[in-house]
Design an enzyme around this catalytic site. Structure first.
Site, PDB file in Angstrom:
ATOM      1  N   GLY A 234     105.563  72.442 -64.864  1.00  0.00           N
ATOM      2  CA  GLY A 234     105.945  73.591 -64.045  1.00  0.00           C
ATOM      3  C   GLY A 234     105.557  73.427 -62.583  1.00  0.00           C
ATOM      4  N   GLY A 235     105.524  74.555 -61.871  1.00  0.00           N
ATOM      5  CA  GLY A 235     105.245  74.526 -60.440  1.00  0.00           C
ATOM      6  C   GLY A 235     103.910  73.915 -60.076  1.00  0.00           C
TER       7      GLY A 235
ATOM      8  N   GLY B 227     101.859  69.583 -68.533  1.00  0.00           N
ATOM      9  CA  GLY B 227     102.774  70.594 -68.011  1.00  0.00           C
ATOM     10  C   GLY B 227     103.718  70.026 -66.971  1.00  0.00           C
TER      11      GLY B 227
ATOM     12  CE  LYS C 148     102.694  79.673 -56.569  1.00  0.00           C
ATOM     13  NZ  LYS C 148     101.671  78.646 -56.859  1.00  0.00           N
TER      14      LYS C 148
ATOM     15  CG  ASP D  77      99.818  76.414 -54.650  1.00  0.00           C
ATOM     16  OD1 ASP D  77      98.773  77.072 -54.420  1.00  0.00           O
ATOM     17  OD2 ASP D  77     100.830  76.918 -55.157  1.00  0.00           O
TER      18      ASP D  77
ATOM     19  CG  MET E  50      95.058  82.403 -66.741  1.00  0.00           C
ATOM     20  SD  MET E  50      96.694  82.634 -65.986  1.00  0.00           S
ATOM     21  CE  MET E  50      97.027  80.988 -65.370  1.00  0.00           C
TER      22      MET E  50
ATOM     23  N   GLY F  92      89.756  75.202 -61.127  1.00  0.00           N
ATOM     24  CA  GLY F  92      90.802  75.614 -60.191  1.00  0.00           C
ATOM     25  C   GLY F  92      90.347  76.532 -59.078  1.00  0.00           C
TER      26      GLY F  92
ATOM     27  CB  SER G 288      95.087  86.801 -53.504  1.00  0.00           C
ATOM     28  OG  SER G 288      95.565  85.686 -54.215  1.00  0.00           O
TER      29      SER G 288
ATOM     30  NE  ARG H  48     103.363  74.203 -75.877  1.00  0.00           N
ATOM     31  CZ  ARG H  48     102.932  75.435 -76.111  1.00  0.00           C
ATOM     32  NH1 ARG H  48     103.774  76.450 -76.062  1.00  0.00           N
ATOM     33  NH2 ARG H  48     101.659  75.658 -76.389  1.00  0.00           N
TER      34      ARG H  48
END
Length: 358
Positions: free
Chosen positions: A206-207, A204, A144, A181, A275, A325, A95, A229
């Site tokens: 998540g966020g 996934g 977040k 995002d 990642m 990404g 960033s 999962r």
């Protein structure tokens, strides 16, 4: 509506008017939920203020009174251009590099700091940012969602995605929150790709998957299937997206049980698998399942480090089109600077700076 945020809003409103909260409530709440508003969308402070404005600004005469009213002071902004990133951990963040390249492209003298912030220190960090002249900051995992408790307003994307990644600190110390995002995910999709009426698989829940889902709704997709999962933990998400995006058909499946992906036009990896530092040598799905994608399908991995995850490498071996990404990361940073400065930094300069650091 979030009672805590609304109570805080009333306290600030009462302070500006020079009366107590009880007196303000006795006058009648300026905020009423519309009978037409879907109950599943949490009403934001921003929408409350918009409703209040509609009530208060009914005539030019009222406008003039409010503008001249000394109870609504104008704040002179003498702060320097200081920004930062909060989250934990932040060891591999790009960033600072990306944003500083953006500042340079705009010829703006500004600094961007990496501020590691464990969740239990969030309150102190917010106070630090507000009292030390920062004009804004970005937020990454795992903050977040909790940071939304401290803001005064949120934009529609942050409200729908239920996560905040960009905050603007106003001259009066109020906080305006955004989710760029969503914008980053959508802008990173090449213009020649038309997803209208298509079926999408998201790995996934998540966020990152929330942001992807919100963006894909604007692409007019037909169906979204989540692979996770833990299906029981996804029930709340499924109920939410089905209500808020009624035109899309939603399903949820066990990620370990993927055998075929032939019905999907895009596969999105919104998990951290692949990642750098987190199962970087692994894939969220087996190669055998990947081979079942149709030849025109697209594989989109929101991970930006490494530039090519194992998933994308395997997809390219199958001659599938891929999106990594990095563009999403840069476009969300571009959008953040558009919020902070009202100007658009150079995407190419920011991407070159990122690539040189990977």
């Amino acid at each position: 509506m979030n009672p805590e945020l609304y109570e805080r809003y009333l306290q600030k409103k009462a302070k500006k008017l020079g009366i107590s909260v009880e007196e303000l409530k006795a006058q009648g709440s300026p905020v009423k939920e519309s009978d037409n508003e879907p109950k599943y969308i949490q009403q934001t402070i921003q929408s409350q203020l918009q409703q209040e404005n509609q009530t208060n600004f009914q005539s030019n005469e009222q406008n003039e009174i409010l503008i001249e009213n000394p109870e609504f002071p104008k704040f002179e902004d003498t702060r320097e251009n200081k920004f930062g990133l909060i989250g934990y951990p932040l060891g591999h963040s790009l960033s600072k590099i990306i944003h500083e390249a953006g500042f340079k492209s705009l010829n703006i003298d500004a600094e961007y700091e990496i501020l590691e912030t464990p969740p239990d220190t969030l309150v102190e960090r917010i106070k630090f940012l507000k009292t030390n002249g920062y004009k804004g900051f970005n937020i990454t995992i795992p903050l977040k969602l909790p940071v939304s408790l401290f803001v005064n307003e949120v934009d529609k994307y942050a409200d729908i995605a239920r996560a905040v990644n960009t905050v603007s600190i106003e001259a009066d110390k109020s906080l305006k929150a955004y989710n760029t995002d969503v914008i980053g995910f959508k802008r990173a999709i090449p213009e020649d790709i038309n997803l209208a009426g298509k079926n999408i698989a998201i790995l996934g829940t998540g966020g990152a998957s929330h942001a992807a889902c919100t963006a894909l709704n604007e692409c007019n997709v037909k169906e979204i299937s989540f692979f996770t999962r833990n299906i029981p933990n996804s029930i709340d998400l499924m109920n939410y997206v089905r209500r808020i995006f009624p035109s899309i058909k939603f399903s949820v499946y066990q990620i370990e049980n993927i055998r075929s992906l032939e019905e999907y036009d895009m596969l999105v990896n919104a998990t951290p698998i692949g990642m750098l530092g987190k199962a970087g040598d692994m894939m969220p799905v087996e190669t055998k399942a990947l081979t079942t994608l149709n030849p025109e399908a697209i594989v989109y991995d929101v991970i930006y480090n490494p530039k090519k995850t194992v998933l994308l490498k395997e997809a390219e071996k199958l001659n599938l089109r891929t999106i990594n990404g990095l563009d999403m990361l840069i476009y969300q940073a571009v959008s953040a600077q558009e919020i902070w400065f009202g100007r658009t930094p150079d995407f190419k300069d920011m991407k070159i700076a990122a690539l040189e650091s990977l």
